[in-house]
Design an enzyme around this catalytic site. Structure first.
Site, PDB file in Angstrom:
ATOM      1  N   GLY A   1     -35.877 -11.349 -34.829  1.00 25.93           N
ATOM      2  CA  GLY A   1     -35.067 -11.463 -33.701  1.00 25.93           C
ATOM      3  C   GLY A   1     -33.374 -11.185 -33.934  1.00 25.93           C
ATOM      4  O   GLY A   1     -33.142 -10.434 -34.791  1.00 25.93           O
ATOM      5  N   SER A   2     -32.745 -11.934 -33.241  1.00 22.15           N
ATOM      6  CA  SER A   2     -31.456 -11.893 -33.339  1.00 22.15           C
ATOM      7  C   SER A   2     -30.381 -11.908 -34.541  1.00 22.15           C
ATOM      8  O   SER A   2     -30.735 -12.642 -35.302  1.00 22.15           O
ATOM      9  CB  SER A   2     -30.677 -13.104 -31.994  1.00 22.15           C
ATOM     10  OG  SER A   2     -29.306 -13.205 -32.385  1.00 22.15           O
TER      11      SER A   2
END
Lengths: 144, 424
Positions: free
Chosen positions: A71-72
């Site tokens: 993810g981020s």
């Protein structure tokens, strides 16, 4: 014969230090990668991602065994906040190296180890007692 | 790790205390990765702004302490000098003009302004967007960068052919002060070949469809590099922006190759290089439909909030939203926020698009987004968005139900006050 083949109570694995230090605690195992930003609550040290196998479960003070990060790019900042909030895992064992997990482990300053010489998802179960000696590259598992 | 004489001098404090702390972090990080050396970079995109409640306590001491702790992982507060190489600020938590609408504490908005003055003085370009490549930071092929923001990293690597890993708050802080980043991962040409093949057997045309294909891709390959075959669409920045943002949300994709479209691989052979070409993963009508359904995390159709512009909108997206809203009125019980970089907002204002969106009852926001700010309109239970990335994150962050659909479905639903989208 059958006794010799049974899983031993204490298992030792060797791997590579990512972040030095020693810790021992109960294992929490996830076969899924974990998001930082948007995937955890950094105040509680818990997973909040919908449909995640650890959704709602806290990893604070546990030996977190997982494939790694996804993810981020806020991953490291969230692991950094876990340290400042006192909600980080006691130690981490992961299998897939990425910049997110490396930087997140460094700034959380939690003893962390990877590249172990055994299948950690087969050998470690949630609730097992696990000692991580990252400087020596050693993981000792005591089956529950 | 092997350091050059200059790097060793920085580590030893010859170039100031802040550069020494930055090198110390880069060495710890590089050794954790197993990197053998650092590489020079002159393009850093990071998150330096102090604008969240958790940073406030640290900021009360000093902004040097914020940078020292959160951007350098230094226990001691060091004086932060001017950055060594061109550096920009990515998205922040607060819209400097619309913070009251966001529901942000004015004291935090004030902290952000003070923080911006501090950063600007040190040469950090305040782009304040998740899409620096839309507002003037467009790396060239082969350029070594140190970027955060997973949707920007996948765009820079894949569409532009630049070389960056997904960096973090601390590594970009250290890179800004030293012009160095570990030479590892996607900086190394040998690590940029594909390992997965995705065969597209259904039509992928508009922006939403590209978002859905991206969302499928992230689940299919996790953080590995895919190559694609069977693509027939005329591509654009907007489509690839949404595709990449989605693939970096459901998985950790940082680079992909689309032969004939992206610059690094003109053919599938070039995309795979020395790697074996695997059996293809098929994206057909059934996979498309399942992925659309997977993006719907809602059951109630009464709609409280519509979020457009994740990643931040381009000017043509602003024009399209204005066209769809022209002469219409958003439902009294529904709010619509449209997000675009401040630089693009100025063009949208000048072109009359912002005025049309605002006349319909919408809000044009810059600098932030609801997932980053963790702010949605008070009382929001059900949201809709045209972004697979926002549909992935916002329901978990804001504890709301979330619908995903095309920009047309989102705008029509905002006017109706209920979700009218259907999975086709």
């Amino acid at each position: 014969m059958s006794e010799a083949q049974a899983t031993p109570r204490v298992i030792t694995l060797r791997g590579r230090k990512v972040v030095g230090g020693k810790a021992a605690a109960e294992a929490l195992v996830s076969t899924q990668t974990i998001s930082g930003w948007g995937g955890i609550n950094e105040r509680e040290g818990s997973v909040i991602e919908l449909h995640h196998q650890l959704n709602g479960i806290s990893f604070a003070g546990k030996v977190l065994v997982f494939p790694g990060a996804k993810g981020s790019s806020g991953w490291s900042a969230y692991w950094h906040m876990l340290r400042l909030n006192g909600t980080a895992p006691a130690a981490m064992i992961f299998t897939r190296m990425t910049t997110k997990i490396a930087l997140g482990a460094v700034v959380s300053r939690v003893p962390t180890i990877t590249d172990l010489d055994g299948d950690v998802f087969r050998l470690i179960a949630t609730g097992d007692h696990v000692e991580v000696d990252a400087d020596a590259g050693l993981v000792t598992i005591t089956k529950r | 790790m092997r350091l050059t004489d200059h790097e060793q001098a920085m580590l030893d404090g010859g170039h100031g205390e802040a550069a020494a702390r930055a090198m110390d972090l880069l060495v710890r990080y590089g050794e954790a990765l197993g990197a053998e050396r650092l590489v020079e970079t002159r393009n850093v995109a990071g998150a330096f702004n102090a604008s969240t409640p958790s940073v406030r306590e640290i900021a009360e001491d000093s902004l040097d302490r914020v940078f020292s702790e959160l951007n350098l992982d230094s226990d001691d507060v060091v004086e932060i000098p001017h950055v060594a190489v061109p550096t920009c600020q990515l998205i922040t938590g607060i819209d400097n003009d619309n913070f009251a609408t966001q529901g942000v504490d004015p004291a935090l908005a004030d902290l952000q302004l003070r923080s911006e003055q501090y950063l600007g003085k040190r040469g950090i370009n305040l782009m304040c967007t998740c899409t620096p490549y839309q507002v003037g930071n467009v790396p060239v092929m082969g350029e070594h960068c140190a970027w955060m923001e997973s949707s920007a990293v996948i765009y820079a690597n894949s569409v532009l052919g630049a070389r960056t890993n997904v960096e973090g708050k601390e590594s970009t802080g250290a890179a800004a002060l030293t012009g160095r980043i570990p030479y590892w991962g996607l900086h190394c040409p040998e690590n940029r070949f594909a390992r997965h093949l995705i065969r597209v057997e259904t039509e992928v045309d508009d922006m939403a469809e590209w978002g859905v294909l991206g969302y499928f891709t992230g689940f299919a390959v996790e953080e590995e590099i895919p190559a694609f075959e069977g693509l027939a669409d005329q591509l654009s920045l907007v489509k690839l922006k949404h595709f990449g943002a989605a693939a970096a949300s459901s998985g950790g994709v940082e680079l992909y190759h689309m032969p004939g479209i992206t610059p690094e691989a003109a053919s599938l052979d070039a995309a795979f290089g020395p790697n074996a070409r695997p059996e293809p993963v098929v994206y057909g009508a059934a996979e498309r439909r399942r992925t659309w359904e997977r993006l719907q995390n809602a059951s109630d159709r009464k709609l409280d909030f519509v979020m457009l512009g994740c990643p931040h909108n381009s000017i043509e997206q602003m024009a399209l939203i204005a066209e769809l809203l022209d002469g219409k009125r958003i439902h009294a019980d529904t709010q619509l926020w449209v997000h675009t970089p401040r630089a693009i907002r100025q063009v949208a204002d000048r072109s009359g698009y912002s005025a049309i969106i605002e006349a319909a009852g919408g809000v044009v926001m810059s600098d932030t987004c609801p997932s980053i700010s963790r702010k949605v309109p008070a009382g929001t239970r059900v949201i809709a968005t045209d972004s697979a990335k926002q549909a992935h994150y916002l329901p978990a962050i804001a504890k709301v139900q979330g619908w995903f659909g095309s920009v047309e479905q989102c705008v029509t639903s905002a006017v109706a006050g209920e979700w009218l989208g259907v999975v086709q």
